[in-house]
Design a protein around this motif. Sequence first.
Motif, mmCIF file in Angstrom:
data_model
loop_
_atom_site.group_PDB
_atom_site.id
_atom_site.type_symbol
_atom_site.label_atom_id
_atom_site.label_comp_id
_atom_site.label_asym_id
_atom_site.label_seq_id
_atom_site.Cartn_x
_atom_site.Cartn_y
_atom_site.Cartn_z
ATOM 1 N N TRP A 187 1.014 -1.156 -0.036
ATOM 2 C CA TRP A 187 0.005 0.014 0.069
ATOM 3 C C TRP A 187 0.763 1.154 -0.053
ATOM 4 O O TRP A 187 0.632 2.173 0.895
ATOM 5 C CB TRP A 187 -1.174 -0.061 1.029
ATOM 6 N N GLY A 188 2.033 1.200 -1.127
ATOM 7 C CA GLY A 188 2.616 2.403 -1.087
ATOM 8 C C GLY A 188 1.870 3.569 -1.829
ATOM 9 O O GLY A 188 0.707 3.443 -2.253
ATOM 10 N N ALA A 189 2.523 4.639 -1.800
ATOM 11 C CA ALA A 189 1.813 6.071 -2.146
ATOM 12 C C ALA A 189 1.351 5.970 -3.792
ATOM 13 O O ALA A 189 0.358 6.192 -4.078
ATOM 14 C CB ALA A 189 2.730 7.365 -1.774
ATOM 15 N N ARG A 190 2.540 5.210 -4.175
ATOM 16 C CA ARG A 190 2.155 5.400 -5.902
ATOM 17 C C ARG A 190 1.358 4.508 -6.218
ATOM 18 O O ARG A 190 0.325 4.778 -6.878
ATOM 19 C CB ARG A 190 3.473 5.109 -6.599
ATOM 20 N N LEU A 191 1.385 3.285 -5.699
ATOM 21 C CA LEU A 191 0.332 2.154 -5.967
ATOM 22 C C LEU A 191 -0.918 2.635 -5.577
ATOM 23 O O LEU A 191 -2.002 2.159 -6.375
ATOM 24 C CB LEU A 191 0.723 0.859 -5.109
ATOM 25 N N THR A 192 -1.335 3.202 -4.371
ATOM 26 C CA THR A 192 -2.362 3.596 -4.117
ATOM 27 C C THR A 192 -3.164 4.419 -4.701
ATOM 28 O O THR A 192 -4.362 4.485 -5.314
ATOM 29 C CB THR A 192 -2.472 3.882 -2.725
ATOM 30 N N SER A 193 -2.286 5.413 -5.271
ATOM 31 C CA SER A 193 -2.825 6.611 -5.944
ATOM 32 C C SER A 193 -3.202 5.883 -7.238
ATOM 33 O O SER A 193 -4.167 6.331 -8.007
ATOM 34 C CB SER A 193 -1.704 7.666 -6.168
ATOM 35 N N GLU A 194 -2.366 5.074 -7.937
ATOM 36 C CA GLU A 194 -2.740 4.425 -9.289
ATOM 37 C C GLU A 194 -4.012 3.828 -9.224
ATOM 38 O O GLU A 194 -4.742 3.667 -10.185
ATOM 39 C CB GLU A 194 -1.487 3.481 -9.758
ATOM 40 N N TYR B 57 -1.210 13.002 -1.469
ATOM 41 C CA TYR B 57 -0.375 13.260 -0.383
ATOM 42 C C TYR B 57 -1.001 12.868 0.947
ATOM 43 O O TYR B 57 -0.145 12.443 2.083
ATOM 44 C CB TYR B 57 -0.567 14.711 -0.322
ATOM 45 N N SER B 58 -2.378 12.264 0.914
ATOM 46 C CA SER B 58 -2.828 11.819 2.221
ATOM 47 C C SER B 58 -2.394 10.204 2.468
ATOM 48 O O SER B 58 -1.913 9.942 3.226
ATOM 49 C CB SER B 58 -4.514 11.395 2.122
ATOM 50 N N VAL B 59 -2.214 9.767 1.161
ATOM 51 C CA VAL B 59 -1.435 8.323 1.366
ATOM 52 C C VAL B 59 -0.041 8.434 1.680
ATOM 53 O O VAL B 59 0.532 7.639 2.430
ATOM 54 C CB VAL B 59 -1.680 7.570 -0.189
#
Lengths: 254, 64, 247
Positions: free
Chosen positions: A130-137, A180-182
């Motif tokens: 659940w990293g920032a990039r993955l979650t955003s994607e 940014y929230s992630v």
Amino acid sequence: MSRSYLPHWMHWLGSPPNFYRFAGALRPWLIAAALVCAAIGLYGGLVLAPPDFRQGDAYRIIFIHVPSAWMSLFIYACMAVTGLVALVWRVKLAEVIAMECAPIGAAFTLITLATGSLWGRPMWGTWWTWGARLTSELVLFFLYLGVIGLYNAFEDRRRGARAASLLALVGIVNLPIVHYSVVWWNTLHQGSTVDWLHLSQSSIAPSMLWPLLVMTLATHLYFFASILGRARTGLLSLEGGKQWVRSLVTETSR
Amino acid sequence: MMQFFAMGGFAMYVWPAYAVFFIVLAWDWFSPALRRRRITRALRGRIARERTRNTRATRAEAPT
Amino acid sequence: MVTAVQPIANSTPVAPTTDQRSSGTLRACAALLRRDFTLAWRRRGELFLPLLYAVIVAALFPFALGPDPELLGRIAGGVLLVIVVLAMLPALESMFRSDLEDGTLEQWLLAPQPLALLALTRVIAHWLTTVLPLIIVMPLLGALLNLPVKVLPVLMLTLLLATPLLVLLGAVLSALAAGARRSGILVALMLLPLAVPVVIFAAGAIAAAQSGMPYVAPLTWLAAALVLAIVLAPLACAAALRIAVEA
């Protein structure tokens, strides 16, 4: 006329029959250029580029993963801009282009998620974090699905296009907030902050960089070719009652 | 050549990734063509139906 | 069938002064609130359905995870947050539907009062009638799941900030989907991306309170987002309603 300050060629191109012919003429060149670029890029990436000293040959997924990730954002931006034009000036062509962007964007987002997962498995031993990039994607993927779903839920497709364009604009405000929230969420829960690409991004050798850039060019060319084809089809179904479509259809049948 | 396909032991990750890339984009490329064929077929049917209705209408009107 | 109280109460034929006009707007909003409360009261049986749903889900968790009080206490905050979000969803979907069907929305568009303000009034009425009861039963559900007592006030405060935010966002999506044929799962699908930051900050506040850390920062973020949403969401909602009504 509120559009009178637009240059003349935009008026010309905004007319569906003109756009239909123009797109039909341009599309073969674009797809040919995309295929040539992809062939060069893949040859450079899969054959010429040396294996990475840390990741071995697994890093070669980068040549499709990173361009797809860039495309997923680029196409969303295209969709939002054409959606804004559709909402403000009610240009039929802009509505069609905005709505036809969504499936292509969703396709590239899906590719990004799948290839990222296939890359993460050998490198970090997990299909998903659940990293920032993955979650955003992932959130981006749901945004695309929302736009597609909303558009298809309407009986009147022009109204559906305007509603879905507004959703796309809401989404573009939302996307940085999600990112940014992630990031903040990940600093809160230390330990799950394995972010793909961080290792490979530190310094990329020129022999690996140029295939990546050529592949990026190839995906951009592909997108333009695909959107022209999809917009042609969209216009055909939207303008079914108009004379130019009727004469076009009857001409090609003979 | 075999070495190229082995991908240094990562073949089972690299090639599926490329397969996903090409399959999804192929779907994206060919699905509008199918939709287009459906639309033109429906439109041709509609035009043909209208044409017969019009000729029938003019024939019916002719005697009066 | 309930006869709708018209929101346009007084549009004086002579040009009204600013004072008159603002009081007219306030009276229209009050009339709209009154109408929504009347309607909610006449269908008060339906208001219990989200509560029932929340209680059922909260009761199922101990069966699924085992009755270990320590485990339940650790996850209770997050579970209750998710339960509230899920229990809110079905009502969100039909926020503007009946108004579109019986023509009330067209009256809204024609009314001299700003559409965004009427939409905001609807959001307030919706929150008071369907979400506030959920927050009120939170202590009960917290007891079911063995939520630590010191976390309960933070949970309530978090929900008081997060649920209006979600209703505001949901109102925009509900207005977008109002003109569509079917929108069952659609609003949930569209809400998920928008709800992610809200849930993250709400859960962050609850988790911080649970581990005895300062929880003010995420709550302040939520409050800031709420203020921003109160200003912007009604405008987006008004734009969406125009799309839904106009041909």
